[in-house]
Design an enzyme around this catalytic site. Structure first.
Site, short mmCIF file in Angstrom:
data_model
loop_
_atom_site.label_atom_id
_atom_site.label_comp_id
_atom_site.label_asym_id
_atom_site.label_seq_id
_atom_site.Cartn_x
_atom_site.Cartn_y
_atom_site.Cartn_z
N ASN A 10 53.49 69.11 -50.11
CA ASN A 10 53.83 69.67 -48.80
C ASN A 10 55.34 69.90 -48.80
O ASN A 10 56.12 68.96 -48.69
CB ASN A 10 53.41 68.72 -47.68
CG ASN A 10 53.70 69.28 -46.30
OD1 ASN A 10 54.76 69.85 -46.06
ND2 ASN A 10 52.77 69.10 -45.37
N GLU A 37 52.47 73.89 -45.95
CA GLU A 37 53.50 74.01 -44.91
C GLU A 37 54.67 74.86 -45.38
O GLU A 37 55.83 74.45 -45.34
CB GLU A 37 53.95 72.61 -44.44
CG GLU A 37 54.06 72.54 -42.94
CD GLU A 37 54.45 71.18 -42.39
OE1 GLU A 37 54.96 71.17 -41.27
OE2 GLU A 37 54.22 70.16 -43.06
N ASP A 150 47.45 68.28 -48.37
CA ASP A 150 47.84 67.37 -47.30
C ASP A 150 46.65 67.26 -46.35
O ASP A 150 46.38 68.18 -45.58
CB ASP A 150 49.08 67.91 -46.60
CG ASP A 150 49.53 67.04 -45.44
OD1 ASP A 150 48.84 66.04 -45.13
OD2 ASP A 150 50.55 67.37 -44.81
N ASN A 152 46.31 64.96 -43.98
CA ASN A 152 46.69 64.36 -42.70
C ASN A 152 45.70 63.27 -42.28
O ASN A 152 45.32 63.15 -41.11
CB ASN A 152 46.80 65.44 -41.62
CG ASN A 152 48.23 66.00 -41.53
OD1 ASN A 152 49.21 65.25 -41.56
ND2 ASN A 152 48.33 67.31 -41.44
N ASP A 221 48.45 62.63 -48.88
CA ASP A 221 48.27 63.74 -49.82
C ASP A 221 47.31 63.28 -50.91
O ASP A 221 47.57 62.30 -51.60
CB ASP A 221 49.61 64.15 -50.42
CG ASP A 221 50.62 64.53 -49.35
OD1 ASP A 221 50.61 65.70 -48.92
OD2 ASP A 221 51.40 63.65 -48.94
N ASP A 250 59.61 65.61 -46.25
CA ASP A 250 59.18 64.24 -45.95
C ASP A 250 57.99 63.82 -46.81
O ASP A 250 57.55 62.67 -46.75
CB ASP A 250 58.87 64.04 -44.47
CG ASP A 250 58.11 65.20 -43.84
OD1 ASP A 250 57.67 66.09 -44.60
OD2 ASP A 250 57.96 65.21 -42.62
N HIS A 251 57.46 64.73 -47.62
CA HIS A 251 56.43 64.43 -48.61
C HIS A 251 57.05 64.44 -50.01
O HIS A 251 58.07 65.09 -50.25
CB HIS A 251 55.31 65.47 -48.60
CG HIS A 251 54.53 65.53 -47.34
ND1 HIS A 251 53.21 65.13 -47.23
CD2 HIS A 251 54.87 65.97 -46.10
CE1 HIS A 251 52.78 65.33 -46.01
NE2 HIS A 251 53.76 65.84 -45.30
#
Length: 281
Positions: A10, A37, A150, A152, A221, A250-251
């Site tokens: 991501n 993203e 991802d 989530n 992930d 942030d991943h």
């Protein structure tokens, strides 16, 4: 090909983190990459830079949010599908499917679902249900398939630093976890957990309260393997150094390595959708 390395990342804005992506590609040399993203329209996808790095790509962008892409070293992935079946009015760019290096790769960016309860959480569960139904067909096809992206979803409390801090978050809700369990029940193997059954391994650290510095992470992930690929799993991991870079996502990239048999072409022809099959120019 002796081995095949497949990664999911991501990127959290490909325009802002293009240099991070290119540095990672040069250093780690994955064979197939699923990006989520993108947060960029199709025309803003940096295809020239990616081709200069030795990769072909297909992508589906969206202004300001969402967006997915599949990269393949040495050539363009062969597109099979863009978008999940079952909701023709869904305009979110969240799913791409392609053949690359003899494996069918599904790249997904599952809805976040926050705040919950509410319409965003309902959309998350509805999207997840459509994905479960589509994944069943992929599993039953007999092709070597990887579902990478991802999700989530934090599958269990062992996949988060402190579940008490996230009790109201959509990523940990019983409904989200139940969907993930139903997906695994089809026969898919959670590659990272299969390789490290007893370790806390994270793929995401948000930007708040020094969560990266304190290793307060989440595992959201995932790479799921079809039945014939699971025995070929050699290694899996997270490229944590990418999360430590300046202006990082942030991943962190999450990856698997498969034995070379996985690089053979599928024995059955791949049914291609009516969606565009040529990579964007």
């Amino acid at each position: 090909m002796e081995s095949l390395k497949i990664a999911t990342f991501n990127i959290n804005g490909i325009r802002a983190r293009r240099s991070n992506l290119l540095e990672w590609l040069e250093r780690e040399q994955p064979d197939v990459v699923c990006l989520q993203e993108l947060k960029a329209q199709d025309a803003d996808f940096p295809i020239d830079d990616i081709r200069a790095a030795g990769y072909g790509a297909i992508w589906q962008g969206q202004k300001s949010w969402n967006g997915v892409a599949i990269l393949a070293k040495g050539g363009d992935p062969l597109e099979i599908r863009r978008g999940l079946p079952g909701a023709p009015d869904d305009t979110h760019s969240r799913y791409l499917e392609a053949a690359a290096h003899g494996v069918i790769v599904a790249c997904l960016y599952l809805p976040n679902g926050n705040p919950q309860p509410g319409p965003k959480f309902e959309y998350k569960l509805a999207w997840f249900q459509r994905f479960i139904e589509h994944a069943a067909g992929l599993f039953e096809s007999g092709h070597p398939v990887v579902l990478a992206g991802d999700y989530n979803v934090v599958p269990t409390d062992e996949d988060i630093y402190n579940p008490r801090s996230w009790t109201k978050d959509a990523l940990l809700q019983p409904e989200s976890r139940e969907c993930f369990e139903r997906l695994l029940a089809q026969g898919w193997t959670d590659a990272l957990r299969a390789k490290y059954p007893d370790e806390r391994i994270y793929t995401f650290w948000d930007y708040f309260r020094q969560h990266w510095q304190k290793n307060s992470g989440l595992r959201i992930d995932h790479l799921l393997l079809s039945a014939d690929l699971a025995p070929r799993l050699v290694d899996a991991g997270v490229d944590r150094w990418v999360r430590d870079q300046e202006h990082a996502s942030d991943h962190a990239p999450t990856w698997i390595t498969l034995r070379g048999e996985a690089a053979e072409k599928p024995s059955k022809p791949v049914k291609r959708s009516k969606a565009r099959t040529a990579a964007k120019k």
